[in-house]
Design a protein around this motif. Sequence first.
Motif, PDB file in Angstrom:
ATOM      1  N   PHE A 274      57.103  75.339  30.284  1.00 53.93           N
ATOM      2  CA  PHE A 274      57.320  76.476  29.401  1.00 53.93           C
ATOM      3  C   PHE A 274      58.829  76.687  29.261  1.00 53.93           C
ATOM      4  O   PHE A 274      59.608  76.285  30.124  1.00 53.93           O
ATOM      5  CB  PHE A 274      56.695  77.749  29.982  1.00 53.93           C
TER       6      PHE A 274
ATOM      7  N   HIS B  31      55.091  81.660  20.066  1.00 58.42           N
ATOM      8  CA  HIS B  31      54.259  81.229  21.199  1.00 58.42           C
ATOM      9  C   HIS B  31      54.242  79.705  21.319  1.00 58.42           C
ATOM     10  O   HIS B  31      54.296  79.159  22.432  1.00 58.42           O
ATOM     11  CB  HIS B  31      52.835  81.760  21.030  1.00 58.42           C
TER      12      HIS B  31
ATOM     13  N   THR C 215      55.625  77.520  24.609  1.00 65.35           N
ATOM     14  CA  THR C 215      54.608  76.986  25.528  1.00 65.35           C
ATOM     15  C   THR C 215      54.116  75.583  25.235  1.00 65.35           C
ATOM     16  O   THR C 215      53.384  75.018  26.058  1.00 65.35           O
ATOM     17  CB  THR C 215      53.378  77.915  25.547  1.00 65.35           C
TER      18      THR C 215
ATOM     19  N   SER D 155      54.708  71.643  24.875  1.00 64.99           N
ATOM     20  CA  SER D 155      55.660  70.600  25.241  1.00 64.99           C
ATOM     21  C   SER D 155      55.428  69.346  24.420  1.00 64.99           C
ATOM     22  O   SER D 155      54.308  68.833  24.361  1.00 64.99           O
ATOM     23  CB  SER D 155      55.523  70.245  26.723  1.00 64.99           C
TER      24      SER D 155
END
Length: 373
Positions: free
Chosen positions: A290, A271, A275, A277
């Motif tokens: 994403f 995850h 997601t 950055s």
Amino acid sequence: MTAPRFLQIHWLASYPGTLINRDDSGLAKRLPFGDAVRTRISSQCLKRHWRTVEDDWALNQIGPEMAVRSREVPEYRVLPALEAEGVATDEIRKAVVLALAQALYGDKAEDVSKRQALLLGEPEIRYLISKVSEIAAAAADAKSAGEAVKTAFKEEKANLSSMRKNGVLEAGLESALFGRMVTSDRAANTDAAIHVAHALTVHAEQGESDYFTVVDDLARDAGESGAGGIFDTELTAGLFYGYVVVDLALLKSNLGGDGALAGKVCEHLVHLIATVSPGAKKGGTAPYAFAEALVVEAGSRQPRTLANAFRQPTAARSEAAAAALAAHLSSVDEAYGAHEKRHHLSLQPIEVPNSSRIGLDGLGKFASAMASA
């Protein structure tokens, strides 16, 4: 399928108009690869953001205590604790803290700029506070207090590694995942279970110098012309390929053999990669995106990067990059056999050999199941 040894995570993410990771001159980091120079995001930058993000999938939501990376743990954590407890005099407290710093960071530790940042787990920090607090309370003066700390660390050479009898997690979750090196106590070192490659653009670098001015509001209101400052910076755009390998056997070992915890770590990691950055100049570039594609593989062979799919620069489009990655993976499967179990995520329908397309939650659960097997 027997329990896999490695989890491999490949990802593609696009960032327009950003300066994600800078070098010492303030320009975007670069790397020559194949037929072109690429924009690069360092592994240190990626790991830093995965370690420190605060959301539902943050590492600090997994359970084990985290760690602190600093070159001033004695000054910022130990000294305030001694002061709060009212241990000894101010001179004695400062003496034991300096002696502790020398034990942790070396003989030149009095000059903070010459120290190297050390990753210490919260349990270890509590241990150090307790140890020097006991010495300070029993000391007659500052000199003897400092000498007592030095003696204690010489006689008990493995101060930090002695805590490993309670498990590697005494050094914090980050140490169990990304490893650490302690030059003053080498037995306290931890091998990294998660290996992170530098991300690079699948195409040649794309950069531009951004010229901008700062308006002086008060000067303008007074009728004056001109700017309050003139600056320039570099902005880049890029579709990046990134690669992460998890040594599942080592991860479980570092986590005390807890397969369920290893599974939770890998689910969170998938995850985070998809997601979170990395990026500098957040206020001026909003560098958030994403992943546009993610491939997760589980197997027992030596891992192999798929970056060579982009040795010949490809178009800066996710469809083209995904097609190049899939074609290279097909060639690898044909030459060496398809021994890995894999699933993928993609914003557009793409054909990944021997893989099924699922959503992020499903991909995270797949990673968790493989890690906990």
